[in-house]
Enzyme design. Structure first.
Site, PDB file in Angstrom:
ATOM      1  N   MET A   1       0.831  -1.173   0.000  1.00 24.49           N
ATOM      2  CA  MET A   1       0.000   0.000   0.000  1.00 24.49           C
ATOM      3  C   MET A   1       0.871   1.231   0.000  1.00 24.49           C
ATOM      4  SD  MET A   1      -0.245  -1.360   3.552  1.00 24.49           S
ATOM      5  CE  MET A   1      -0.704  -2.664   2.597  1.00 24.49           C
ATOM      6  N   SER A 296      -7.702   2.744   6.540  1.00 26.10           N
ATOM      7  CA  SER A 296      -7.758   2.955   5.094  1.00 26.10           C
ATOM      8  C   SER A 296      -6.454   2.478   4.491  1.00 26.10           C
ATOM      9  CB  SER A 296      -7.937   4.438   4.769  1.00 26.10           C
ATOM     10  OG  SER A 296      -6.705   5.145   4.941  1.00 26.10           O
ATOM     11  N   ASP A 297      -6.465   2.136   3.203  1.00 26.49           N
ATOM     12  CA  ASP A 297      -5.205   2.019   2.494  1.00 26.49           C
ATOM     13  C   ASP A 297      -4.639   3.441   2.388  1.00 26.49           C
ATOM     14  OD1 ASP A 297      -3.078   1.062   1.011  1.00 26.49           O
ATOM     15  OD2 ASP A 297      -4.326  -0.209  -0.254  1.00 26.49           O
ATOM     16  N   CYS A 298      -3.371   3.548   2.057  1.00 25.95           N
ATOM     17  CA  CYS A 298      -2.713   4.853   2.161  1.00 25.95           C
ATOM     18  C   CYS A 298      -3.260   5.851   1.148  1.00 25.95           C
ATOM     19  CB  CYS A 298      -1.213   4.688   2.031  1.00 25.95           C
ATOM     20  SG  CYS A 298      -0.523   3.803   3.449  1.00 25.95           S
TER      21      CYS A 298
END
Length: 776
Positions: A1, A296-298
């Site tokens: 990510m 969250s993903d980045c």
């Protein structure tokens, strides 16, 4: 990510509470802190819920908001150190010096055991091996933390997305294309890394390390023909969600008890995953009982406004994700816009408190608010646990038990240790330590390349790279041919590497580069004897040219086999280990690239020429099938007779199809309408396996089921169980399976409901079948 917009966070405070570089791990509730003893949140005897509520009640709004990002700053007045939520441990503790992650390998401990990339480990079809790897990774992570080289113990692994399309650059990170295998891998790895027992039950509130199942959900495209993961809207049917995309996450949560989930970048049917209340709160938490944090993903929050246009304002994006049930943002968006979202009355503070409750609960479960962690349950795990001989042996065992033998004409392999006079080792991957590791890897304890492994068996060995890189843009064919002609046998070590498949890089083709393919064929024709071709790759490759080339006697697929991969390959090539791995993905022909990668449908549509995906639904030619794998031994199987092969579920079907107008329609009932007592019925199945070869071998048995009637979205077949058996030469053994009708004989209908159909179901292992009849 990887961060879409790289950033650096620097925390400056007038009070330096604990230095991350010190030999003491960072923690809250230090007994030497003047106020600590009076804080209820510092009392381990109190319930975690009560402790967290007390802590949150003491925070200002600015302090609360500061904790909603992955790099959470310290709160010096309460004695709380900084915390980094982002660490990686996909197949060993990873370290990225240029990124702000929670693990550092630049102190006393400078390396960690690098196990095979996940796609190869999955080829072992051995859940206990997956558990032991997770266990080792968790121990090494805790040891690094205890040594003062970490500011976090939350690891964003495993990746349990379905390897739906063979071009996906991140397919290497996953356990493959089958939801059952993927789910069982998730459960085993999570239990191992978090410190639970293999059968579960030990964990309680204490976490050795925290695992995070990602990417939730229907995420399996990075960048294809201008469509990237940040803007992609995955259009997925309820049927495909029910029996393909969601089951691994459900297993990870319900059985694995993962303490973290990561929501993916993409949208599913128009809604960003991180802003989907039905997905995060209603399904994961309410239906599946998830008890942990959601990250969250980045930069996945920023794109909801900036790229997807789903949210009109930054504050809308912040409100959307927090109201949906997300807790922490990898990136800065929540740090920058949460306060203005509160001021604009788009977000109640209660949603911030809810997120903080989940975040601090996990930190407390990790023992980071119980005083000095070295005096806690996992405090005795020291540096000697990192790169221990036990863990390095496990890395070797994992590689040797997973490598797949795809071809072995003329019984070319194994080579004789006593009679092999000379060997030529040719190829760009033959002496590349980096290629062995795949992505998301840290510095390994040590590496053994294929060349180095083979040098342990043959004194007269000659090496040539053949070309400058795996794409062979500059080929040294004449020199390679000369080396090949001068040896008795040739081993070609070819395939792919991270320049051709990785995060943010999906493949365009399924074949090897034309120049590499040409080099293989020319060298094979020039060699004195049929050659051995070794492929390093994460994704499947169309090697039809090699499969049917009489000059290529044997083919081995070794994935990215980790730090000990070269030794494992050499052991197999020279017969010190009998290969038993099986492919965890279908190997498609090059023609499959005509299928749009953006088409998420699993099931075929013959009228439009859409072939479907994975062994369960794909209708088309295959280079190698899911589950394919040879051995130096020959095995036979037979189903032993069962006392009863009819299952009575005795359920009044509410809406049978009148006169069954459609010949494919069968009397069926939703699993949800079958009572617990009936669903608890078990079907014992016993398979007799025998090794007819002259070598002992470890062989996975794969048990499939298919319905008597095809069509109507039913899988061609479905893996329902697998188990490995180790048999000596000539030995046989009875392997027992226990099936659940509700779990193993059900299929998803178009409404996304799991249903059981009346009639015949056929169990199969290889070419043997056994019939089971379901009566409703």
């Amino acid at each position: 990510m990887k961060l879409k917009y790289p950033f650096v966070l620097i925390h400056i405070s007038t009070v330096v509470f604990i230095l991350a570089e010190s030999s003491r791990p960072p923690f809250a509730c230090d007994s030497s802190h003047p106020l600590t003893k009076s804080y209820p949140f510092c009392k381990p005897t109190l319930p975690i819920n009560q402790r967290v509520q007390d802590l949150i009640s003491r925070l200002t709004l600015d302090e609360k908001i500061s904790q909603l990002v992955n790099s959470a700053p310290p709160i010096p007045r309460l004695g709380i150190p900084e915390y980094e939520w982002w660490s990686e441990a996909l197949h060993g503790v990873a370290y990225f010096p240029t990124l702000h992650t929670g693990m550092s390998l630049n102190g006393t401990i400078q390396s960690a055991t690098s196990f095979p990339q996940v796609i190869l480990t999955a080829a072992s079809f051995d859940v206990h091996l997956c558990y032991r790897i997770g266990q080792a990774v968790g121990r090494e992570a805790r040891a690094i933390y205890n040594a003062g080289q970490a500011t976090g113990m939350t690891f964003w692994a495993p990746n349990i997305n379905i390897f739906r399309d063979p071009r996906w650059g991140r397919g290497q990170e996953t356990p493959g294309e089958d939801p059952v295998v993927t789910g069982k891998y998730a459960v085993s790895f999570v239990r191992g890394i978090q410190g639970d027992t293999f059968e579960a039950g030990k964990l309680g509130h204490h976490l050795q390390a925290s695992a995070c199942c990602k990417h939730f959900t229907a995420y399996d495209l990075d960048n294809w023909k201008g469509v990237n993961r940040f803007v992609f809207n995955a259009k997925v049917s309820l049927q495909d969600l029910a029996d393909t995309y969601m089951p691994p996450f459900r297993s990870c949560i319900e059985e694995g008890k993962a303490s973290g989930i990561m929501c993916a970048y993409n949208r599913v049917n128009g809604v960003p995953n991180c802003a989907d209340y039905n997905l995060l709160s209603k399904t994961a938490r309410a239906q599946w009982g998830f008890n942990g944090y959601i990250t969250s993903d980045c930069d996945a929050v920023s794109i909801i406004h900036e790229e997807q246009g789903y949210a009109k304002l930054p504050e809308d994006a912040v409100a959307d994700v927090l109201k949906a049930g997300m807790d922490v943002n990898c990136g800065n968006y929540l740090k920058n816009y949460t306060k203005s979202a509160v001021v604009k009355r788009k977000l109640p503070i209660s949603e911030i408190d809810r997120a903080l409750h989940n975040l601090f609960s996990v930190r407390m479960r990790l023992g980071l608010f119980d005083g000095n962690p070295l005096q806690q349950p996992f405090g005795k795990i020291g540096p000697d646990q990192v790169c221990s001989q036990e863990h390095q042996n496990l890395a070797l065992e994992a590689a040797r038990n997973s490598i797949v033998l795809l071809k072995n004409n003329y019984r070319l392999l194994p080579f004789s240790k006593a009679k092999t006079a000379s060997l030529a080792v040719i190829g760009p991957n033959a002496n590349s330590a980096k290629t062995l590791l795949g992505n998301y890897a840290g510095p390994p304890c040590k590496t053994v390349t294929p060349l180095q492994g083979l040098q342990r068996y043959v004194k007269d060995i000659t090496y040539h790279p053949g070309c400058n890189a795996v794409n062979c843009s500059y080929v040294l064919t004449d020199q390679a041919v000369k080396v090949a002609k001068g040896a008795e046998y040739v081993v070609l070590v070819m395939g792919l590497d991270q320049t051709q498949e990785r995060e943010e890089l999906d493949r365009v083709d399924l074949v090897l580069s034309p120049k590499q393919q040409n080099l293989i064929s020319i060298v094979a024709r020039a060699a004195k004897n049929p050659v051995v071709l070794v492929l390093l790759s994460g994704g499947p490759v169309d090697i039809s040219f090699a499969k049917y080339d009489k000059h290529i006697g044997s083919i081995l697929w070794a994935g990215y086999p980790g730090e000990a991969g070269g030794l494992a390959l050499a052991e197999i090539i020279f017969g010190d280990h009998n290969p038993g791995g099986r492919l965890p993905v279908t190997w498609y022909p090059q023609s499959f690239v005509k299928v749009p990668m953006t088409d998420m449908r699993m099931r075929p549509e013959p009228s439009s020429g859409y072939p479907g995906r994975t062994y369960r639904f794909y209708q088309g030619q295959k280079v190698f099938e899911f589950g394919y794998g040879l051995s130096y031994s020959n095995y036979s199987y037979e189903f032993l007779p069962v006392a009863q092969n009819t299952v009575y579920l005795n359920h009044p079907v509410k809406s049978p199809k009148a006169e069954l107008e459609n010949s494919n329609a069968l009397k069926h009932v939703p699993v949800s309408e079958i009572g617990t007592e009936l669903c608890s019925k078990r079907i014992p199945v016993t398979v007799r396996a025998q090794n007819h070869g002259d070598m002992a071998g470890r062989h996975p048995l794969l048990l499939f089921v298919r319905s008597a009637k095809a069509g109507n979205g039913r899988p061609e077949k479905q893996l329902v169980a697998f188990q490995s058996v180790i048999l000596n030469a000539g030995e046989r053994a009875d392997v027992e399976f226990e099936l659940s009708p509700c779990e193993h004989l059900s299929t998803a209908n178009e409404d996304g409901l799991m249903v059981i159909e009346e009639g015949s179901h056929f169990l199969s292992i290889e070419d043997k079948e056994s019939e089971i009849t379901v009566i409703l």
